[in-house]
Design a protein around this motif. Structure first.
Motif, PDB file in Angstrom:
ATOM      1  N   PRO A  84     -12.995  -7.918  -7.429  1.00 30.22           N
ATOM      2  CA  PRO A  84     -12.780  -7.477  -8.869  1.00 30.22           C
ATOM      3  C   PRO A  84     -11.294  -6.748  -9.129  1.00 30.22           C
ATOM      4  O   PRO A  84     -10.813  -7.011 -10.331  1.00 30.22           O
ATOM      5  CB  PRO A  84     -14.010  -6.353  -8.896  1.00 30.22           C
ATOM      6  CG  PRO A  84     -14.720  -6.538  -7.948  1.00 30.22           C
ATOM      7  CD  PRO A  84     -14.250  -7.254  -6.911  1.00 30.22           C
ATOM      8  N   VAL A  85     -10.860  -6.197  -8.320  1.00 28.43           N
ATOM      9  CA  VAL A  85      -9.512  -5.566  -8.368  1.00 28.43           C
ATOM     10  C   VAL A  85      -8.438  -6.610  -8.328  1.00 28.43           C
ATOM     11  O   VAL A  85      -7.903  -6.708  -9.244  1.00 28.43           O
ATOM     12  CB  VAL A  85      -9.165  -4.686  -7.252  1.00 28.43           C
ATOM     13  CG1 VAL A  85      -7.800  -4.101  -7.237  1.00 28.43           C
ATOM     14  CG2 VAL A  85     -10.273  -3.454  -7.277  1.00 28.43           C
ATOM     15  N   ALA A  86      -8.618  -7.535  -7.489  1.00 26.38           N
ATOM     16  CA  ALA A  86      -7.719  -8.784  -7.468  1.00 26.38           C
ATOM     17  C   ALA A  86      -7.713  -9.470  -8.776  1.00 26.38           C
ATOM     18  O   ALA A  86      -6.694  -9.837  -9.310  1.00 26.38           O
ATOM     19  CB  ALA A  86      -7.764  -9.434  -6.157  1.00 26.38           C
ATOM     20  N   ARG A  87      -8.777 -10.027  -8.967  1.00 23.18           N
ATOM     21  CA  ARG A  87      -8.986 -10.954 -10.274  1.00 23.18           C
ATOM     22  C   ARG A  87      -8.924 -10.233 -11.623  1.00 23.18           C
ATOM     23  O   ARG A  87      -8.484 -10.854 -12.679  1.00 23.18           O
ATOM     24  CB  ARG A  87     -10.383 -11.600 -10.290  1.00 23.18           C
ATOM     25  CG  ARG A  87     -10.762 -12.335  -8.896  1.00 23.18           C
ATOM     26  CD  ARG A  87      -9.846 -13.112  -8.185  1.00 23.18           C
ATOM     27  NE  ARG A  87      -9.224 -14.315  -9.289  1.00 23.18           N
ATOM     28  CZ  ARG A  87      -8.464 -15.240  -8.853  1.00 23.18           C
ATOM     29  NH1 ARG A  87      -7.938 -15.427  -7.855  1.00 23.18           N
ATOM     30  NH2 ARG A  87      -8.149 -16.039  -9.887  1.00 23.18           N
ATOM     31  N   ILE A 141      -1.490 -13.563  -7.616  1.00 28.00           N
ATOM     32  CA  ILE A 141      -2.484 -14.654  -8.415  1.00 28.00           C
ATOM     33  C   ILE A 141      -1.574 -14.561  -9.769  1.00 28.00           C
ATOM     34  O   ILE A 141      -1.380 -15.548 -10.312  1.00 28.00           O
ATOM     35  CB  ILE A 141      -3.638 -13.886  -8.739  1.00 28.00           C
ATOM     36  CG1 ILE A 141      -4.663 -13.808  -7.481  1.00 28.00           C
ATOM     37  CG2 ILE A 141      -4.289 -14.580  -9.735  1.00 28.00           C
ATOM     38  CD1 ILE A 141      -6.075 -12.968  -7.550  1.00 28.00           C
ATOM     39  N   ALA A 142      -1.058 -13.487 -10.371  1.00 23.98           N
ATOM     40  CA  ALA A 142      -0.123 -13.459 -11.513  1.00 23.98           C
ATOM     41  C   ALA A 142       0.989 -14.294 -11.486  1.00 23.98           C
ATOM     42  O   ALA A 142       1.371 -15.018 -12.333  1.00 23.98           O
ATOM     43  CB  ALA A 142       0.093 -11.909 -11.889  1.00 23.98           C
ATOM     44  N   GLU A 224     -11.365 -15.149 -14.785  1.00 20.73           N
ATOM     45  CA  GLU A 224     -11.766 -13.772 -14.151  1.00 20.73           C
ATOM     46  C   GLU A 224     -13.202 -13.385 -14.311  1.00 20.73           C
ATOM     47  O   GLU A 224     -13.370 -12.247 -13.970  1.00 20.73           O
ATOM     48  CB  GLU A 224     -10.840 -12.595 -14.511  1.00 20.73           C
ATOM     49  CG  GLU A 224      -9.308 -13.144 -14.329  1.00 20.73           C
ATOM     50  CD  GLU A 224      -9.097 -13.734 -12.929  1.00 20.73           C
ATOM     51  OE1 GLU A 224      -9.711 -13.646 -11.985  1.00 20.73           O
ATOM     52  OE2 GLU A 224      -8.142 -14.703 -12.940  1.00 20.73           O
ATOM     53  N   THR A 225     -14.104 -14.109 -15.160  1.00 19.05           N
ATOM     54  CA  THR A 225     -15.532 -13.899 -15.289  1.00 19.05           C
ATOM     55  C   THR A 225     -15.864 -14.057 -13.867  1.00 19.05           C
ATOM     56  O   THR A 225     -17.123 -13.440 -13.592  1.00 19.05           O
ATOM     57  CB  THR A 225     -16.149 -14.750 -16.154  1.00 19.05           C
ATOM     58  OG1 THR A 225     -15.652 -16.222 -15.786  1.00 19.05           O
ATOM     59  CG2 THR A 225     -15.587 -14.462 -17.683  1.00 19.05           C
ATOM     60  N   SER A 226     -15.131 -14.486 -12.869  1.00 19.29           N
ATOM     61  CA  SER A 226     -15.993 -14.607 -11.700  1.00 19.29           C
ATOM     62  C   SER A 226     -16.115 -13.295 -10.944  1.00 19.29           C
ATOM     63  O   SER A 226     -16.797 -13.057  -9.965  1.00 19.29           O
ATOM     64  CB  SER A 226     -14.884 -15.537 -10.994  1.00 19.29           C
ATOM     65  OG  SER A 226     -13.532 -14.924 -10.525  1.00 19.29           O
ATOM     66  N   VAL A 257     -11.014  -7.948 -19.774  1.00 21.47           N
ATOM     67  CA  VAL A 257     -10.484  -9.542 -19.810  1.00 21.47           C
ATOM     68  C   VAL A 257     -11.037 -10.419 -20.822  1.00 21.47           C
ATOM     69  O   VAL A 257      -9.932 -11.048 -21.457  1.00 21.47           O
ATOM     70  CB  VAL A 257     -10.979 -10.235 -18.242  1.00 21.47           C
ATOM     71  CG1 VAL A 257     -10.670 -11.696 -18.442  1.00 21.47           C
ATOM     72  CG2 VAL A 257     -10.330  -9.615 -17.196  1.00 21.47           C
ATOM     73  N   ALA A 258     -11.987 -10.175 -21.455  1.00 15.92           N
ATOM     74  CA  ALA A 258     -12.342 -10.732 -22.586  1.00 15.92           C
ATOM     75  C   ALA A 258     -11.604 -10.435 -23.749  1.00 15.92           C
ATOM     76  O   ALA A 258     -11.092 -11.293 -24.469  1.00 15.92           O
ATOM     77  CB  ALA A 258     -14.001 -10.772 -22.755  1.00 15.92           C
TER      78      ALA A 258
END
Length: 262
Positions: A84-87, A141-142, A224-226, A257-258
């Motif tokens: 969760p932190v990474a994504r 990732i960014a 990132e809903t993952s 994120v949404a």
């Protein structure tokens, strides 16, 4: 839809890696299989312009750092913390590049993601190591998301995948081979790593296709809903202790994120 499908696949292959006996060797095998399995598809559909190279080389550097960092925390921290932190932080960092034009909704999204990360970290017994490693992964990732957003304009998806993953995959595989030996790599060959390789490749290609049709921030956000998917899978299959705070944190991350995606 492309980014959402990628989210399910991405959570799935991360779960398979986290379940491996030797995560670093499994990661090396997954990378190697990904490159080899889809090389024929890339060869048949090859369409690459010279302008792709600066973006592809920069993205490859971030990908190598990403996979090296990814294998490390999965051996030491909970998937339901690191993931969760990474994504969740990744789209925040993507947005930060253009922060001067950020809307109120995007700023609110950033605030929710940060609050969610704090809850995922834990209030009574905070897990700082997993959060720190997740934040470092988010930077990678960014970085490759922003570069891929430009690079995919100059190549088709499978060819670009081979350019970006091929060299990092070979370097990481060679490094693990030297450190742990061929038997460690052979022990991780199996249906699990094969499934992870296919899922990882398709997840990445689907995001590339999405980036070819939309801007980087919305694609990163939907992908990132993952976060929620991964937390749920960690509770069910890894039997991690996912309490109300971590669940609420994951939900806040996805809500933030949404908002970023809109």
């Amino acid at each position: 839809m492309l980014a959402l499908a990628a989210a399910f696949l991405h959570a799935g292959w991360n779960l398979l890696l986290a379940r491996a006996r030797d995560v670093q060797s499994a990661t090396a095998v997954v990378l190697g299989l990904s490159v080899v399995l889809f090389a024929p598809v890339a060869a048949v559909t090859w369409d690459v312009e010279w302008e792709v190279w600066p973006w592809a080389l920069g993205s490859a550097a971030f990908e190598l750092a990403y996979f090296a960092l990814l294998a490390f925390p999965y051996e030491r921290s909970a998937l339901s913390v690191v993931y969760p932190v990474a994504r969740g932080l990744a789209p925040v960092l993507v947005l930060a590049v253009g922060i001067a034009s950020a809307t109120r909704g995007e700023i609110a999204g950033v605030a929710l993601v940060c609050a969610g990360v704090l809850l995922v970290r834990g209030l009574r017994q905070p897990e700082g190591r997993g959060v720190l490693l997740g934040a470092l992964i988010a930077v990678c990732i960014a970085g490759y998301t922003l570069l891929d957003n430009r690079g995919i304009e100059h190549a088709n998806a499978f060819a670009y995948f081979e350019l970006v993953i091929g060299v990092p995959g070979a370097v990481y595989l060679a490094a693990i081979w030297r450190r742990r030996g061929a038997p460690a790599l052979r022990s991780e060959l199996g249906w699990s790593t094969l499934a992870a390789a296919v899922a990882a490749t398709l997840a990445y290609v689907l995001v590339l296709l999405a980036l070819d049709r939309a801007e980087a921030a919305p694609v990163a956000a939907v992908r990132e809903t993952s976060v929620v998917i991964a937390v749920a899978l960690a509770a069910v299959f890894l039997h991690e202790r996912v309490g109300w705070a971590r669940l609420a944190g994951a939900a806040l991350v996805v809500t933030g994120v949404a908002l970023l995606s809109f």
